[in-house]
Design a protein around this motif. Sequence first.
Motif, PDB file in Angstrom:
ATOM      1  N   GLU A 154      -1.969 -11.270   9.577  1.00 53.21           N
ATOM      2  CA  GLU A 154      -3.397 -11.022   9.419  1.00 53.21           C
ATOM      3  C   GLU A 154      -3.592  -9.594   8.921  1.00 53.21           C
ATOM      4  N   GLU A 155      -4.539  -9.408   8.048  1.00 56.40           N
ATOM      5  CA  GLU A 155      -4.740  -8.096   7.438  1.00 56.40           C
ATOM      6  C   GLU A 155      -4.980  -7.027   8.493  1.00 56.40           C
ATOM      7  N   CYS A 204     -10.446   4.480   4.539  1.00 56.82           N
ATOM      8  CA  CYS A 204      -9.559   3.601   3.780  1.00 56.82           C
ATOM      9  C   CYS A 204      -8.313   3.280   4.602  1.00 56.82           C
ATOM     10  N   LYS A 205      -8.065   2.008   4.787  1.00 53.39           N
ATOM     11  CA  LYS A 205      -6.884   1.566   5.533  1.00 53.39           C
ATOM     12  C   LYS A 205      -6.061   0.664   4.623  1.00 53.39           C
ATOM     13  N   ASP A 206      -4.834   1.118   4.344  1.00 58.02           N
ATOM     14  CA  ASP A 206      -3.952   0.357   3.465  1.00 58.02           C
ATOM     15  C   ASP A 206      -3.476  -0.908   4.161  1.00 58.02           C
ATOM     16  N   GLY A 258      -3.936  -5.225  -0.002  1.00 57.04           N
ATOM     17  CA  GLY A 258      -4.773  -4.280  -0.739  1.00 57.04           C
ATOM     18  C   GLY A 258      -5.232  -3.147   0.150  1.00 57.04           C
ATOM     19  N   ARG A 259      -6.534  -3.123   0.449  1.00 57.13           N
ATOM     20  CA  ARG A 259      -7.074  -2.098   1.337  1.00 57.13           C
ATOM     21  C   ARG A 259      -8.403  -2.579   1.891  1.00 57.13           C
ATOM     22  N   SER A 290       6.430   1.880   0.226  1.00 58.32           N
ATOM     23  CA  SER A 290       6.231   1.892  -1.230  1.00 58.32           C
ATOM     24  C   SER A 290       7.143   0.900  -1.937  1.00 58.32           C
ATOM     25  N   ASP A 291       8.232   0.490  -1.278  1.00 58.90           N
ATOM     26  CA  ASP A 291       9.132  -0.482  -1.894  1.00 58.90           C
ATOM     27  C   ASP A 291       8.556  -1.893  -1.858  1.00 58.90           C
ATOM     28  N   ILE A 292       7.594  -2.119  -0.975  1.00 62.79           N
ATOM     29  CA  ILE A 292       7.058  -3.461  -0.778  1.00 62.79           C
ATOM     30  C   ILE A 292       5.700  -3.637  -1.451  1.00 62.79           C
ATOM     31  N   GLN A 293       4.841  -2.639  -1.370  1.00 63.91           N
ATOM     32  CA  GLN A 293       3.492  -2.781  -1.920  1.00 63.91           C
ATOM     33  C   GLN A 293       2.948  -1.424  -2.358  1.00 63.91           C
ATOM     34  N   THR A 294       1.830  -1.463  -3.078  1.00 65.52           N
ATOM     35  CA  THR A 294       1.181  -0.248  -3.569  1.00 65.52           C
ATOM     36  C   THR A 294       0.097   0.176  -2.593  1.00 65.52           C
ATOM     37  N   ASN A 295       0.068   1.457  -2.285  1.00 62.51           N
ATOM     38  CA  ASN A 295      -0.944   1.996  -1.377  1.00 62.51           C
ATOM     39  C   ASN A 295      -2.220   2.294  -2.174  1.00 62.51           C
ATOM     40  N   GLU A 296      -3.197   1.396  -2.079  1.00 66.12           N
ATOM     41  CA  GLU A 296      -4.444   1.551  -2.837  1.00 66.12           C
ATOM     42  C   GLU A 296      -5.270   2.737  -2.375  1.00 66.12           C
ATOM     43  N   CYS A 297      -4.989   3.270  -1.190  1.00 67.08           N
ATOM     44  CA  CYS A 297      -5.762   4.403  -0.676  1.00 67.08           C
ATOM     45  C   CYS A 297      -5.389   5.722  -1.363  1.00 67.08           C
TER      46      CYS A 297
END
Length: 623
Positions: free
Chosen positions: A398-399, A434-436, A440-441, A409-416
């Motif tokens: 769950e988000e 902002c919570k990564d 997404g965020r 950073s190896d798994i996903q992009t930090n949109e924050c």
Amino acid sequence: MRIILGFAIWVSFLWGSGVARFVVEKNSLKVTSPDSLKDVYECAIGNFGVPQYGGTMVGVVLYPQSNKKACKSFQDFDISFKSKPGGFPTFLLVDRGDCYFTAKAWNAQNAGAAAVLVADDRIEPLITMDTPEEENANADYLQNITIPSALISKTLGDSFKRALSNGDMVSVSLDWRESLPHPDERVEYEFWTNSNDECGPKCESQIEFVKSFKGVAQILEKKGYTQFTPHYITWYCPEAYIHSKQCKSQCINHGRYCAPDPEQDFSRGYDGKDVVMQNLRQVCLYRIANESGKPWLWWDYVTDFSIRCPMKDKKYTKECADKVIHSLGLDLKKIDKCIGDPDADEENPILKAEQDAQIGKNSRGDVTILPTLVINNRQYRGKLDKAAVLKAICAGFEETTEPAVCLSSDIQTNECLENNGGCWQDKAANVTACKDTFRGRICECPVVQGLKFVGDGYTHCEASGLGRCQINNGGCWKKTHDGRTYSACVDGASKGCKCPPGFRGDGVKSCEDINECKEKLACQCPDCTCKNTWGSYECSCSGDLLYIREHDTCISKKATTEVSWSFMWFVLLGLAAAGVAGYGLYKYRIRRYMDSEIRAIMAQYMPLDNQGEAANRVHHPDI
């Protein structure tokens, strides 16, 4: 990557019917241009490559003029689909037919495509593009396919081709965010595997995955983020063949639980029943480890067994397995009891439960191929790779509940990191809404040092509750001048800003000093003189007059002194007189009390004068 276990004689052994329910896992394909095609369509996830579970991928569709089925290398046609720096990735559209789906994906990847879309060549429901069923000399490339793949309908494929022929740019977005359920803060996943290590590259890829994924799996399990369960497929021998040489060498419990011969040669090496017994041992080891509160020991056992007890070294035995179990500190007697008697003409409850689990429930199809990964009751599609599988597991949380490993950073992009994700932030206090997340965020007012911020998370967040003034002064105005500090934050209030007395303003951006003198708000007495100060004022009186602020008046300093001394003398004399009077009264009452007590005592022992006279009168009546 996956293999169908066994060969012709074993095909009919599954379930007894030979028919299994297969569920096609899908993701969304959103067309953003041209306008005539704008919509969201379904496509089927391939059983190879790396689907971006939990994420999206944007690109433009290209359809090759030559090699339209992508069955040959595009290098032979001197064609490249690699996008230029800053350009959109290329989604290569190819036609179905003439070669394996994996070959199409491999050729598209080598030509620089970021994804491959295979257009079906017939009107039918979507199917899952699988790996080749037969081993061949080029099987090694299957493990190197890293781009995602999707099968689209013939209708959509034809629409793309018409738009491209008309010169339109076809822009699409592949969306895997809802491909896996993500209902809560724990992910449940199953790994359907096999202890056989002599089936070539496919078996090698399974054990390599276990070795590489072991560390991550154990951490997630120990911290309660996941619940992992290993499973093993078995077949049963048709009743007509129970007494055949094949069934006796491949099955235990009188043909109820079977596995194909590892070498597919009944005359040499290990038999299928050896594989069934080792599979059963691994299931029982997991159960005993789970009962002891250490289910993650399964990963250690499978890894160590593959290293210490391989078939090629003739060590694929119970004796070698027992040494590995002993080294892990597990109860060998309990494991042997769980395994039971393989020669008994009865059901084994452990293997019976495994066969029941193979049947799909709800949205999951039957497990018929190995290896198969099931995450939150959905079959994973794609390459059996540490990073790819971890992404899929992370997509099952769950988000905002995903563990830190999912946010690396190896798994996903930090949109924050870019423009603070479009959320509210207070740079001065280093506080952000902002919570990564893995997907997404989200913009959500934070809790900092136990203090909750409230607001919409996008345009504003405001500290609320006791102690809020300690963090950036609660977002309120604050200023120091001439050694004095004033604040518009009231710590006892739940929220809000209010300019302190002597100031006016919104309390957030500004509070301006009130000139009490100019606005005649103070020092109104006739003899008063007013001087404005920052945040306050000073009143004074002319001559020898003294200002009394409480009454906004001036009085004489001399009169005040005389009255004060007279009053003090009056008080002192009054106190002295009261003391003397009190002392005299005290002495008088003590003396009276003492006299009365003495007279009473004396009266008991000697007659008083009047008493003697009375006695004489009694005895001498003639006197």
